[in-house]
Motif scaffolding. Structure first.
Motif, mmCIF file in Angstrom:
data_model
loop_
_atom_site.group_PDB
_atom_site.id
_atom_site.type_symbol
_atom_site.label_atom_id
_atom_site.label_comp_id
_atom_site.label_asym_id
_atom_site.label_seq_id
_atom_site.Cartn_x
_atom_site.Cartn_y
_atom_site.Cartn_z
ATOM 1 N N MET A 50 0.834 -1.212 0.000
ATOM 2 C CA MET A 50 0.000 0.000 0.000
ATOM 3 C C MET A 50 0.863 1.256 0.000
ATOM 4 S SD MET A 50 -3.317 -0.578 2.459
ATOM 5 C CE MET A 50 -2.637 -1.652 3.711
ATOM 6 N N PHE A 51 1.908 1.247 0.842
ATOM 7 C CA PHE A 51 2.782 2.411 0.917
ATOM 8 C C PHE A 51 3.526 2.624 -0.402
ATOM 9 C CE2 PHE A 51 6.885 4.442 1.773
ATOM 10 C CZ PHE A 51 6.425 5.660 2.245
ATOM 11 N N GLU A 52 4.030 1.549 -0.980
ATOM 12 C CA GLU A 52 4.748 1.654 -2.252
ATOM 13 C C GLU A 52 3.840 2.226 -3.334
ATOM 14 O OE1 GLU A 52 7.916 1.272 -3.037
ATOM 15 O OE2 GLU A 52 8.304 0.851 -0.939
ATOM 16 N N ILE A 53 2.639 1.738 -3.401
ATOM 17 C CA ILE A 53 1.701 2.195 -4.433
ATOM 18 C C ILE A 53 1.369 3.676 -4.236
ATOM 19 C CG2 ILE A 53 -0.670 1.953 -5.301
ATOM 20 C CD1 ILE A 53 -0.340 -1.119 -4.558
ATOM 21 N N GLU A 54 0.980 4.055 -3.026
ATOM 22 C CA GLU A 54 0.562 5.439 -2.783
ATOM 23 C C GLU A 54 1.718 6.427 -2.895
ATOM 24 O OE1 GLU A 54 -2.610 6.386 -2.720
ATOM 25 O OE2 GLU A 54 -2.983 4.263 -3.082
ATOM 26 N N SER A 55 2.879 6.090 -2.349
ATOM 27 C CA SER A 55 4.024 7.008 -2.423
ATOM 28 C C SER A 55 4.514 7.131 -3.865
ATOM 29 C CB SER A 55 5.164 6.561 -1.498
ATOM 30 O OG SER A 55 5.685 5.311 -1.887
ATOM 31 N N SER A 56 4.448 6.038 -4.602
ATOM 32 C CA SER A 56 4.908 6.071 -5.995
ATOM 33 C C SER A 56 3.930 6.817 -6.895
ATOM 34 C CB SER A 56 5.160 4.652 -6.494
ATOM 35 O OG SER A 56 6.252 4.088 -5.786
ATOM 36 N N LYS A 57 2.651 6.767 -6.570
ATOM 37 C CA LYS A 57 1.690 7.585 -7.322
ATOM 38 C C LYS A 57 2.023 9.066 -7.143
ATOM 39 C CE LYS A 57 -2.317 4.498 -7.424
ATOM 40 N NZ LYS A 57 -3.679 4.253 -6.880
ATOM 41 N N LEU A 58 2.395 9.434 -5.933
ATOM 42 C CA LEU A 58 2.813 10.824 -5.700
ATOM 43 C C LEU A 58 4.054 11.149 -6.523
ATOM 44 C CD1 LEU A 58 2.389 11.170 -1.820
ATOM 45 C CD2 LEU A 58 0.998 12.267 -3.587
ATOM 46 N N SER A 64 11.093 13.727 -9.849
ATOM 47 C CA SER A 64 11.954 14.165 -10.949
ATOM 48 C C SER A 64 11.771 13.232 -12.148
ATOM 49 C CB SER A 64 13.417 14.138 -10.504
ATOM 50 O OG SER A 64 13.835 12.792 -10.302
ATOM 51 N N ALA A 65 12.352 13.630 -13.266
ATOM 52 C CA ALA A 65 12.253 12.828 -14.488
ATOM 53 C C ALA A 65 12.848 11.436 -14.284
ATOM 54 C CB ALA A 65 12.959 13.534 -15.633
ATOM 55 N N SER A 66 13.871 11.305 -13.458
ATOM 56 C CA SER A 66 14.471 9.985 -13.224
ATOM 57 C C SER A 66 13.650 9.149 -12.236
ATOM 58 C CB SER A 66 15.913 10.126 -12.730
ATOM 59 O OG SER A 66 15.966 10.841 -11.518
ATOM 60 N N GLU A 67 12.875 9.790 -11.391
ATOM 61 C CA GLU A 67 12.054 9.070 -10.412
ATOM 62 C C GLU A 67 10.751 8.549 -11.011
ATOM 63 O OE1 GLU A 67 13.467 11.557 -6.477
ATOM 64 O OE2 GLU A 67 11.792 12.291 -7.670
ATOM 65 N N GLN A 68 10.230 9.235 -12.008
ATOM 66 C CA GLN A 68 8.922 8.881 -12.534
ATOM 67 C C GLN A 68 8.844 7.482 -13.146
ATOM 68 O OE1 GLN A 68 7.902 12.356 -14.838
ATOM 69 N NE2 GLN A 68 7.274 13.482 -13.008
ATOM 70 N N PRO A 69 9.812 7.045 -13.957
ATOM 71 C CA PRO A 69 9.734 5.662 -14.469
ATOM 72 C C PRO A 69 9.845 4.617 -13.341
ATOM 73 C CG PRO A 69 11.333 6.946 -15.724
ATOM 74 C CD PRO A 69 10.911 7.776 -14.553
ATOM 75 N N PHE A 70 10.702 4.890 -12.373
ATOM 76 C CA PHE A 70 10.839 4.005 -11.222
ATOM 77 C C PHE A 70 9.503 3.929 -10.480
ATOM 78 C CE2 PHE A 70 11.580 3.671 -6.606
ATOM 79 C CZ PHE A 70 12.215 2.431 -6.543
ATOM 80 N N ALA A 71 8.884 5.075 -10.263
ATOM 81 C CA ALA A 71 7.604 5.130 -9.552
ATOM 82 C C ALA A 71 6.525 4.361 -10.314
ATOM 83 C CB ALA A 71 7.182 6.581 -9.343
ATOM 84 N N ALA A 72 6.508 4.491 -11.632
ATOM 85 C CA ALA A 72 5.523 3.762 -12.441
ATOM 86 C C ALA A 72 5.718 2.257 -12.280
ATOM 87 C CB ALA A 72 5.638 4.160 -13.906
ATOM 88 N N MET A 73 6.973 1.817 -12.256
ATOM 89 C CA MET A 73 7.257 0.402 -12.067
ATOM 90 C C MET A 73 6.808 -0.057 -10.680
ATOM 91 S SD MET A 73 10.854 -1.665 -12.023
ATOM 92 C CE MET A 73 11.079 -1.836 -13.774
#
Length: 178
Positions: A50-58, A64-73
């Motif tokens: 749950m935390f991974e999903i919600e924090s990564s949606k944020l 940053s541009a480098s964080e967004q693909p990681f967050a999507a994964m």
């Protein structure tokens, strides 16, 4: 000394009544390498997802541009593991309850991320990702090795390589941030 033994003994007697065992809650099990109970494992794994999903949606919006693909994964992968865990529980193969909300520690971190921007957001997000994935790898390793439910042990073993990869990616993301 006698008083400490009495207190510890009392805690062990009430442990089954608690939502999470004292050993898992205090980190003693992790330090000693003891497998969590099935109920503790399910609770911790579900909250982690749950935390991974919600924090990564944020992070998909604020990172940053480098964080967004990681967050999507992270959203994709942790949504999948969350669905798999729920399937094991709903099938009756695993007797445990899946929490429906974050615990206070994870909710506080999520709230902090919601209020952060720019480099402050990135710093917190990266730190939380590394910490969360270290904890998850430790939890899954312990359960895969010595857990008491064969189906859940198998699932934990199958999930471990992805979690290790996530940890490595989070650490590399942190290096690129510094």
């Amino acid at each position: 000394m006698k008083r400490t033994a009495i207190i510890l003994g009392s805690l062990l007697l009430v442990t089954p009544v608690l939502a999470q065992s004292v050993g898992e809650k205090t980190g003693v099990n992790s330090t000693l390498g003891i497998a969590p109970t099935t109920a503790d494992f399910v609770k911790e794994a579900a909250i982690s997802d749950m935390f991974e999903i919600e924090s990564s949606k944020l992070a998909q919006d604020k990172g940053s541009a480098s964080e967004q693909p990681f967050a999507a994964m992270m959203v994709t992968d942790h949504t999948r593991t969350s669905t798999e865990l729920k399937g094991l529980v709903s099938s009756g193969k695993v007797k445990a309850e899946i929490p429906t909300s974050l615990d206070s520690a994870h909710q506080s971190k999520l709230d902090r991320l919601k209020g952060a921007t720019g480099k402050g957001f990135s710093s917190d997000f990266n730190d939380y990702q590394i910490s969360a994935h270290k904890d998850a790898v430790n939890l899954f390793e312990r359960y895969a090795k010595s857990g008491d439910n064969a189906d859940l042990k198998n699932w934990a073993s199958k999930t471990l390589p992805a979690l290790r990869h996530h940890l490595e990616m989070a650490q590399n993301l942190r290096k690129s941030f510094l």
